[in-house]
Design a protein around this motif. Structure first.
Motif, PDB file in Angstrom:
ATOM      1  N   TRP A 148     -11.504   5.257  -0.475  1.00 15.78           N
ATOM      2  CA  TRP A 148     -10.779   6.527  -0.311  1.00 15.78           C
ATOM      3  C   TRP A 148     -10.310   7.053  -1.659  1.00 15.78           C
ATOM      4  CZ3 TRP A 148      -5.065   7.287   1.088  1.00 15.78           C
ATOM      5  CH2 TRP A 148      -4.814   8.635   1.414  1.00 15.78           C
ATOM      6  N   GLU A 160      -5.186   1.740   9.198  1.00 16.47           N
ATOM      7  CA  GLU A 160      -6.337   0.845   9.179  1.00 16.47           C
ATOM      8  C   GLU A 160      -6.190  -0.150  10.329  1.00 16.47           C
ATOM      9  OE1 GLU A 160      -7.908  -2.683   6.292  1.00 16.47           O
ATOM     10  OE2 GLU A 160      -7.504  -0.748   5.322  1.00 16.47           O
ATOM     11  N   GLY A 164       0.834  -1.195   0.000  1.00 12.81           N
ATOM     12  CA  GLY A 164       0.000   0.000   0.000  1.00 12.81           C
ATOM     13  C   GLY A 164       0.867   1.243   0.000  1.00 12.81           C
ATOM     14  N   SER A 193      -1.947   3.149   4.381  1.00  8.87           N
ATOM     15  CA  SER A 193      -3.195   2.851   3.674  1.00  8.87           C
ATOM     16  C   SER A 193      -2.981   1.584   2.862  1.00  8.87           C
ATOM     17  CB  SER A 193      -3.563   4.024   2.755  1.00  8.87           C
ATOM     18  OG  SER A 193      -4.642   3.691   1.903  1.00  8.87           O
ATOM     19  N   ARG A 241      -9.107   1.390   1.065  1.00 12.74           N
ATOM     20  CA  ARG A 241      -8.298   2.255   0.200  1.00 12.74           C
ATOM     21  C   ARG A 241      -9.020   2.526  -1.121  1.00 12.74           C
ATOM     22  NH1 ARG A 241      -3.120   4.166  -0.668  1.00 12.74           N
ATOM     23  NH2 ARG A 241      -2.490   4.261  -2.849  1.00 12.74           N
TER      24      ARG A 241
END
Length: 203
Positions: A156, A173, A134, A147, A153
């Protein structure tokens, strides 16, 4: 290291440092002591970042291998360069993103190895770095948070990342024993469950 090449020891580097080139790389001396910078992808990345004149400064350790997924690491005054066959060689510079990376277990954690260098210029002066798992995003208002790739994600991203109404994340998270996962942002929270997917909550 093989035989010396390109002439004798050369001094006059930043901070009074010296180096000598060999067939297999360079030996570098400064106040940090003598370190070897062997030829290969880690040295190539160090070169691309300006050697001792860049953000990393001088090496403070030799190159050490045997990390996860056959990786190698070399430590410098201003951070580390990580390499693995699957990720390539990238720096994790000293600062908030590096601290987050280390807190989450470095290459052994959910981030995995870096797959980019740190880059800045996001909204309100933010910075980010991509990893195998990520990205870590930093802003002065929220700090650095990871993230991970996945449903949260994705939502988002669909709201234009930090430029959207959610803004920057101010937590990593996190999940509970019921497999419910959540991440909190400046503008609200995204909560995922196996049965409902991602739910959006505005502040």
């Amino acid at each position: 290291m093989g035989y010396p090449v390109l002439g004798p020891e050369i001094c006059g580097l930043k901070g009074g440092g010296c180096y000598q080139m060999f067939q297999g790389g360079a030996i570098i001396w400064t106040g940090t002591g003598i370190q070897i910078s062997p030829a290969g992808p880690i040295r190539d990345r160090y070169a691309a970042m300006g050697f001792e004149n860049g953000v990393l400064g001088y090496p403070t350790s030799g190159q050490v291998c045997g990390y996860a997924a056959s990786g190698c690491v070399q430590t410098f005054q201003g951070g580390d360069i990580y390499w693995s066959p699957s990720s390539g060689a990238y720096a994790v510079a000293a600062g908030a993103i590096r601290s987050s990376f280390q807190r989450l277990g470095s290459e052994n954690g959910q981030t995995g190895y870096p797959v980019s260098n740190e880059a800045c210029g996001l909204k309100n002066g933010g910075c980010y770095q991509f990893f195998q798992g990520g990205s870590t995003i930093w802003s002065s208002a929220t700090g650095a948070h990871f993230s991970p790739f996945g449903s949260i994600r994705y939502v988002w991203a669909s709201q234009n990342f930090e430029n959207g109404w959610l803004g920057y994340p101010y937590t990593d998270e996190y999940c509970n024993s019921s497999r419910e996962c959540r991440q909190d942002f400046q503008g609200g929270s995204l909560i995922w469950t196996p049965t409902t997917g991602v739910s959006v909550y505005r502040r």
